[in-house]
Design an enzyme around this catalytic site. Structure first.
Site, PDB file in Angstrom:
ATOM      1  N   ARG A  94       0.839  -1.194   0.000  1.00  0.00           N
ATOM      2  CA  ARG A  94       0.000   0.000   0.000  1.00  0.00           C
ATOM      3  C   ARG A  94       0.879   1.251   0.000  1.00  0.00           C
ATOM      4  NH1 ARG A  94      -1.840   0.732   4.411  1.00  0.00           N
ATOM      5  NH2 ARG A  94      -1.194  -1.150   5.506  1.00  0.00           N
ATOM      6  N   TYR A 107      -1.539  -3.361  -6.936  1.00  0.00           N
ATOM      7  CA  TYR A 107      -1.307  -4.136  -5.723  1.00  0.00           C
ATOM      8  C   TYR A 107      -2.449  -4.092  -4.711  1.00  0.00           C
ATOM      9  CZ  TYR A 107       1.036  -6.712  -2.198  1.00  0.00           C
ATOM     10  OH  TYR A 107       1.346  -7.703  -1.305  1.00  0.00           O
ATOM     11  N   GLY A 108      -2.815  -5.239  -4.205  1.00  0.00           N
ATOM     12  CA  GLY A 108      -3.718  -5.452  -3.065  1.00  0.00           C
ATOM     13  C   GLY A 108      -4.526  -4.243  -2.630  1.00  0.00           C
ATOM     14  N   GLY A 109      -4.168  -3.714  -1.481  1.00  0.00           N
ATOM     15  CA  GLY A 109      -4.930  -2.636  -0.873  1.00  0.00           C
ATOM     16  C   GLY A 109      -5.077  -1.388  -1.739  1.00  0.00           C
ATOM     17  N   LYS A 144      -9.707  -2.369   1.430  1.00  0.00           N
ATOM     18  CA  LYS A 144      -9.422  -1.266   2.334  1.00  0.00           C
ATOM     19  C   LYS A 144     -10.173   0.005   1.910  1.00  0.00           C
ATOM     20  CE  LYS A 144      -6.984  -3.545   5.248  1.00  0.00           C
ATOM     21  NZ  LYS A 144      -6.024  -4.481   4.894  1.00  0.00           N
ATOM     22  N   HIS A 201     -10.751  -2.774  11.167  1.00  0.00           N
ATOM     23  CA  HIS A 201      -9.655  -3.630  10.687  1.00  0.00           C
ATOM     24  C   HIS A 201      -9.494  -4.771  11.692  1.00  0.00           C
ATOM     25  CE1 HIS A 201      -5.149  -3.687   9.230  1.00  0.00           C
ATOM     26  NE2 HIS A 201      -5.903  -4.512   8.528  1.00  0.00           N
ATOM     27  N   SER A 243      -1.508  -3.770  10.472  1.00  0.00           N
ATOM     28  CA  SER A 243      -1.182  -4.583   9.306  1.00  0.00           C
ATOM     29  C   SER A 243       0.042  -5.455   9.568  1.00  0.00           C
ATOM     30  CB  SER A 243      -0.914  -3.681   8.100  1.00  0.00           C
ATOM     31  OG  SER A 243      -2.093  -2.976   7.770  1.00  0.00           O
ATOM     32  N   CYS A 296       0.409  -7.857  11.688  1.00  0.00           N
ATOM     33  CA  CYS A 296       0.671  -8.045  13.114  1.00  0.00           C
ATOM     34  C   CYS A 296      -0.121  -9.194  13.706  1.00  0.00           C
ATOM     35  CB  CYS A 296       0.403  -6.754  13.879  1.00  0.00           C
ATOM     36  SG  CYS A 296       1.634  -5.491  13.498  1.00  0.00           S
ATOM     37  N   GLY A 297      -0.599 -10.106  12.860  1.00  0.00           N
ATOM     38  CA  GLY A 297      -1.100 -11.358  13.421  1.00  0.00           C
ATOM     39  C   GLY A 297      -2.584 -11.653  13.316  1.00  0.00           C
ATOM     40  N   LYS A 298      -3.366 -10.879  12.539  1.00  0.00           N
ATOM     41  CA  LYS A 298      -4.801 -11.166  12.445  1.00  0.00           C
ATOM     42  C   LYS A 298      -5.069 -12.516  11.772  1.00  0.00           C
ATOM     43  CE  LYS A 298      -5.841  -7.341  10.382  1.00  0.00           C
ATOM     44  NZ  LYS A 298      -4.452  -6.809  10.450  1.00  0.00           N
ATOM     45  N   ASN A 356      -3.158 -15.046  11.459  1.00  0.00           N
ATOM     46  CA  ASN A 356      -2.684 -16.134  12.305  1.00  0.00           C
ATOM     47  C   ASN A 356      -3.621 -16.383  13.486  1.00  0.00           C
ATOM     48  OD1 ASN A 356       0.278 -17.274  11.646  1.00  0.00           O
ATOM     49  ND2 ASN A 356      -0.014 -15.236  10.797  1.00  0.00           N
ATOM     50  N   ASP A 383      -9.519 -10.031   8.430  1.00  0.00           N
ATOM     51  CA  ASP A 383      -8.974  -8.690   8.172  1.00  0.00           C
ATOM     52  C   ASP A 383      -9.960  -7.550   8.441  1.00  0.00           C
ATOM     53  OD1 ASP A 383      -6.611  -7.218   7.257  1.00  0.00           O
ATOM     54  OD2 ASP A 383      -7.779  -6.675   5.497  1.00  0.00           O
ATOM     55  N   ASN A 401       6.350  -8.583   1.991  1.00  0.00           N
ATOM     56  CA  ASN A 401       4.899  -8.398   1.916  1.00  0.00           C
ATOM     57  C   ASN A 401       4.280  -9.286   0.834  1.00  0.00           C
ATOM     58  OD1 ASN A 401       2.429  -7.188   2.758  1.00  0.00           O
ATOM     59  ND2 ASN A 401       2.501  -5.758   1.033  1.00  0.00           N
ATOM     60  N   ARG A 452       2.066 -12.179  -0.656  1.00  0.00           N
ATOM     61  CA  ARG A 452       0.736 -12.528  -0.148  1.00  0.00           C
ATOM     62  C   ARG A 452       0.138 -13.714  -0.898  1.00  0.00           C
ATOM     63  NH1 ARG A 452      -1.822  -8.849   3.937  1.00  0.00           N
ATOM     64  NH2 ARG A 452      -0.144  -7.376   4.323  1.00  0.00           N
ATOM     65  N   PHE A 475       1.649 -17.738  18.238  1.00  0.00           N
ATOM     66  CA  PHE A 475       0.885 -18.661  17.384  1.00  0.00           C
ATOM     67  C   PHE A 475      -0.080 -19.509  18.232  1.00  0.00           C
ATOM     68  CE2 PHE A 475       4.891 -17.554  15.243  1.00  0.00           C
ATOM     69  CZ  PHE A 475       4.352 -16.912  14.141  1.00  0.00           C
ATOM     70  N   ASN A 509      -0.849 -18.792  21.818  1.00  0.00           N
ATOM     71  CA  ASN A 509      -1.688 -17.645  22.189  1.00  0.00           C
ATOM     72  C   ASN A 509      -3.024 -18.102  22.776  1.00  0.00           C
ATOM     73  OD1 ASN A 509       0.300 -15.863  21.316  1.00  0.00           O
ATOM     74  ND2 ASN A 509      -0.507 -15.787  19.225  1.00  0.00           N
TER      75      ASN A 509
HETATM   76  P1  GTP Z   1      -2.634  -7.829   7.306  1.00  0.00           P
HETATM   77  O1  GTP Z   1      -3.143  -8.824   6.318  1.00  0.00           O
HETATM   78  O2  GTP Z   1      -1.507  -7.011   6.773  1.00  0.00           O
HETATM   79  O3  GTP Z   1      -3.704  -6.957   7.875  1.00  0.00           O
HETATM   80  O4  GTP Z   1      -1.899  -8.652   8.472  1.00  0.00           O
HETATM   81  P2  GTP Z   1      -2.346  -9.630   9.656  1.00  0.00           P
HETATM   82  O5  GTP Z   1      -2.637  -8.822  10.866  1.00  0.00           O
HETATM   83  O6  GTP Z   1      -3.383 -10.590   9.202  1.00  0.00           O
HETATM   84  O7  GTP Z   1      -0.976 -10.391   9.968  1.00  0.00           O
HETATM   85  P3  GTP Z   1      -0.580 -11.935   9.832  1.00  0.00           P
HETATM   86  O8  GTP Z   1      -1.410 -12.847  10.689  1.00  0.00           O
HETATM   87  O9  GTP Z   1      -0.498 -12.276   8.407  1.00  0.00           O
HETATM   88  O10 GTP Z   1       0.889 -11.925  10.470  1.00  0.00           O
HETATM   89  C1  GTP Z   1       1.933 -11.145   9.970  1.00  0.00           C
HETATM   90  C2  GTP Z   1       3.263 -11.687  10.401  1.00  0.00           C
HETATM   91  O11 GTP Z   1       3.322 -11.823  11.815  1.00  0.00           O
HETATM   92  C3  GTP Z   1       3.538 -13.079   9.830  1.00  0.00           C
HETATM   93  O12 GTP Z   1       4.866 -13.136   9.395  1.00  0.00           O
HETATM   94  C4  GTP Z   1       3.306 -13.991  10.989  1.00  0.00           C
HETATM   95  O13 GTP Z   1       4.067 -15.174  10.904  1.00  0.00           O
HETATM   96  C5  GTP Z   1       3.706 -13.143  12.188  1.00  0.00           C
HETATM   97  N1  GTP Z   1       2.950 -13.536  13.412  1.00  0.00           N
HETATM   98  C6  GTP Z   1       1.612 -13.742  13.522  1.00  0.00           C
HETATM   99  N2  GTP Z   1       1.274 -14.143  14.766  1.00  0.00           N
HETATM  100  C7  GTP Z   1       2.425 -14.189  15.479  1.00  0.00           C
HETATM  101  C8  GTP Z   1       2.742 -14.535  16.841  1.00  0.00           C
HETATM  102  O14 GTP Z   1       1.883 -14.899  17.652  1.00  0.00           O
HETATM  103  N3  GTP Z   1       4.055 -14.440  17.206  1.00  0.00           N
HETATM  104  C9  GTP Z   1       5.036 -14.052  16.330  1.00  0.00           C
HETATM  105  N4  GTP Z   1       6.283 -13.984  16.760  1.00  0.00           N
HETATM  106  N5  GTP Z   1       4.774 -13.729  15.036  1.00  0.00           N
HETATM  107  C10 GTP Z   1       3.491 -13.791  14.617  1.00  0.00           C
HETATM  108  C1  SPV Z   2      -3.035  -4.600   5.204  1.00  0.00           C
HETATM  109  O1  SPV Z   2      -2.046  -3.955   4.798  1.00  0.00           O
HETATM  110  O2  SPV Z   2      -3.567  -4.367   6.311  1.00  0.00           O
HETATM  111  C2  SPV Z   2      -3.585  -5.713   4.384  1.00  0.00           C
HETATM  112  C3  SPV Z   2      -3.084  -5.878   3.019  1.00  0.00           C
HETATM  113  O3  SPV Z   2      -4.450  -6.425   4.844  1.00  0.00           O
HETATM  114  S1  SPV Z   2      -3.791  -4.751   1.887  1.00  0.00           S
HETATM  115  O4  SPV Z   2      -5.003  -5.356   1.341  1.00  0.00           O
HETATM  116  O5  SPV Z   2      -2.804  -4.552   0.811  1.00  0.00           O
HETATM  117  O6  SPV Z   2      -4.124  -3.526   2.545  1.00  0.00           O
HETATM  118 MN    MN Z   3      -5.169  -5.671   6.817  1.00  0.00          MN
END
Ligand code: GTP
Ligand code: SPV
Ligand code: MN
Length: 621
Positions: A91, A234-236, A243, A263, A285, A287-289, A291, A310, A400, A402, A527, A530
């Site tokens: 983005r 690209y994506g967003g 978004k 979000h 973004s 930061c783990g959603k 996962n 998301d 980044n 995806r 992971f 949690n």
């Molecule tokens: P967007 O799609 O950008 O909104 O991101 P998201 O919030 O869905 O993040 P996502 O779950 O894809 O995690 C992003 C990164 O953080 C990845 O590389 C994961 O492996 C890492 N991650 C997720 N959960 C954890 C956790 O509990 N611990 C650690 N150390 N890393 C994590």
């Molecule tokens: C984010 O950046 O929070 C995403 C990817 O989920 S994007 O759709 O490119 O915004």
């Molecule tokens: Mn997002």
């Protein structure tokens, strides 16, 4: 006819700077599509029906043209790799604009353009922008087609990559189009990669694998509910339902209509006794959603079911509870870090029928990225298409990179993930990526304190947006790049929602999976582990465990953190929960600067809570 004609006719079609908000209807759609075609001058206009045949045809066409690579049919059936322009990988926040009539309505943290100037500039950019290309019309529904909380949009794009991606990410095609009656409100979303194939002198030029251009601009018109996006694939930036619509435009609609566009991931968590809770969680973004949404709990007997990863749309239901839907139909998830040991559910989800963007290619026609396995393959083709070996000194996949995949093929998807009425939310969780300060989990003292948690999320920047990775910034509600109006008004809206919900309001928590030791190692295993935090939240919701007051909120007593089966000594646990008054006082100072940016639009309650935080810290320092 030049630039001014389409302004006038677009306005009469309900898409001008001061157009009405409702009742665009089908006739206005036909006029808008005709206007856009007249402006952008594509070779042909194709209305997409969302069918399997149409999808197959576009995929085959892209493989033929070299803009997709078909992956090995046994290793990764029905799947493709796209490599973006190396300058179009995330983005672009500094080229993203909220074009509200008044600058103060966009707020200090959004880039603003005057809507009339912006339109004039955009009309010049889009003039002839699709020459030599096909213009696709994509009607889509955010939320189940026909659902009470759902909304209709129509994207026009000259990118077939966007078409096949939008088909995964939204309910796109004939069913959505059929929703648009005489008076139906829909959101127009205009997109071009900004690289026409016919030059001004009429010569036709060959296409490239990933067309894009330097003059990227992603413009939102909140009053008239329009999106114009130019120059990025690209994506967003380009999948405008996501978004641009479901957060930036929808957040404005939500504030006016008494709901929330956030979000947030959505999950149902069931404990070993069969008791279920629904959680909506906002993390910045990357930061783990995703996962969290697909968590495989390490604790026996616990289950997490995925509803969304998301975006969530939440509104008070007839029962007085906050109900939430996932408006999307697929996941656009971060590939790096996703592996069998971290997110096996995601690995199963992307086993087939997935579009990968900017990952590495293996010699046998499969994909790879950092963190998929501990040892990289001996030879790869990297995300730019260059030969790569483990000693290359650069990542094989873009950070980044995806995957784009349908939600329905996720093994942990909840049975009612597409229930048009949504699920009742029991707990809201806020989080960011913090090496220091923020404890693993804490609970807000009441709704207002929970809004303070949301308003004060800070997070280290990730590769999801262009910019300095690792730099700490305030990301209120994980919505800094996505709130379509003044962020301080968003906080006021949240406080009002609490009044509406009263006793039915969810409880609010704050988590941080990313705290590090002084040596820079993650203190918490994260992971699936949690789930231990979910166990505490579940117990808190049902009054089964006490919490301890602290300056930063209610904390678990350390003996209540379930450590069975995980290697975590007392000292590490203490570090994970430590609240250091001095570094928190520095944090509070940073928060105050953050709030001050919004001037007197900040709700007084939040200023009081910041004062209180400082007083409590001083008493401890
Ligand atoms: P967007 O799609 O950008 O909104 O991101 P998201 O919030 O869905 O993040 P996502 O779950 O894809 O995690 C992003 C990164 O953080 C990845 O590389 C994961 O492996 C890492 N991650 C997720 N959960 C954890 C956790 O509990 N611990 C650690 N150390 N890393 C994590
Ligand atoms: C984010 O950046 O929070 C995403 C990817 O989920 S994007 O759709 O490119 O915004
Ligand atoms: Mn997002």
């Amino acid at each position: 006819p030049g630039a001014i004609g389409p302004i006038a006719s677009a306005a009469s079609a309900g898409t001008g700077p001061r157009a009405p908000r409702t009742g665009r209807g089908r006739a206005a759609l036909d006029r808008w599509v005709a206007d856009v075609a007249a402006l952008t001058r594509p070779d042909e206009v194709v209305w997409c029906d969302g069918s399997e045949e149409e999808n197959e045809r576009l995929l085959a066409q892209m493989v033929e043209a070299g803009s997709l690579i078909a992956l090995d049919d046994d290793l990764r059936p029905g799947s493709f790799l796209a490599r973006s322009d190396p300058a179009d990988v995330a983005r672009v926040e500094d080229r993203t604009f909220i074009c509200s009539e008044r600058e103060e309505d966009a707020g200090p943290t959004n880039n603003w353009h005057d809507p009339v100037d912006a339109k004039r500039r955009l009309l010049a950019r889009f003039d002839g922008a699709m020459a030599g290309r096909t213009m696709y019309v994509l009607p889509f529904s955010m939320g189940p087609v026909g659902g009470a909380i759902s909304q209709i949009g129509v994207q026009v794009t000259d990118s077939p990559y966007v078409v096949v991606s939008m088909r995964i990410m939204t309910r796109m095609g004939a069913d959505a189009l059929a929703q648009i009656g005489e008076d139906t409100f829909w959101v127009p979303a205009l997109h071009s990669v900004g690289q026409p194939l016919i030059d001004a002198d009429g010569t036709r030029r060959a296409d490239v694998a990933w067309p894009a251009c330097e003059n990227k601009t992603i413009d939102h018109f909140p009053e008239t509910r329009e999106i114009w996006s130019f120059g990025s694939g690209y994506g967003g930036n380009a999948l405008l339902a996501k978004k641009c619509f479901a957060l930036r435009i929808a957040s404005v609609m939500a504030r006016e209509e008494g709901w929330l566009a956030e979000h947030m991931l959505l999950v149902r968590v069931t404990n070993p006794q069969g008791r279920a809770m629904h959680i909506a969680a906002a993390f910045s973004s990357a930061c783990g959603k995703t996962n969290f949404a697909m968590m495989m709990p390490s604790l026996p007997g616990w289950r997490v079911e995925t509803i969304g990863d998301d975006i969530a749309w939440l509104r008070p239901g007839a029962d007085g509870r906050l109900r939430a839907i996932n408006p999307e139909a697929g996941f656009f998830g971060v590939a790096p870090g996703t592996g069998r040991s971290t997110n096996p559910v995601a690995m199963d989800t992307i086993a087939r029928d997935t579009i990968f963007t900017n990952v590495a290619l293996t010699e046998d026609g499969d994909v790879w990225w950092e963190g998929m396995t501990t040892e990289p393959p001996a030879r790869l083709t990297d995300w730019r298409g260059e030969p790569w070996t483990p000693d290359a000194g650069r990542p094989a996949a873009h950070p980044n990179a995806r995957f784009t995949v349908g939600a329905a093929q996720c093994p942990s998807i909840s049975e009612d993930w597409d229930d048009p009425d949504g699920v009742p939310i029991d707990a809201i969780v806020f989080g960011g990526r913090r090496a220091t300060n923020v404890p693993l989990v804490s609970e807000a003292e009441d709704w207002g304190h929970g809004v303070f948690f949301g308003a004060t999320i800070s997070s280290e920047q990730t590769a999801a947006a262009e910019g300095p990775v690792g730099e700490l910034r305030l990301d209120p509600f994980a919505m800094l790049p996505f709130c379509g109006y003044n962020m301080a008004d968003h906080w006021a809206h949240w406080l009002r929602m609490g009044e509406t919900l009263g006793e039915g309001a969810p409880r609010v928590f704050r988590v941080n999976w990313f705290r590090k030791s002084p040596e820079g190692k993650f203190l918490w295993p994260g992971f699936g582990e949690n789930a231990r935090v979910l166990e505490w939240i579940d117990a808190r919701l049902h009054g089964e465990v006490e919490a301890e007051a602290s300056p930063v909120g209610l904390l678990p007593r350390l003996e209540d953190v379930d450590r069975e089966g995980v290697d975590l000594d007392d000292e590490t646990l203490a570090q994970i929960f430590a609240v250091d008054p001095d570094s928190w006082l520095a944090e509070a100072e940073r928060l105050r600067e953050g709030l001050d940016r919004y001037g007197d639009r900040v709700p007084p309650r939040l200023v009081e809570l910041l004062d209180e935080l400082e007083e409590r810290l001083r008493a401890r320092a």
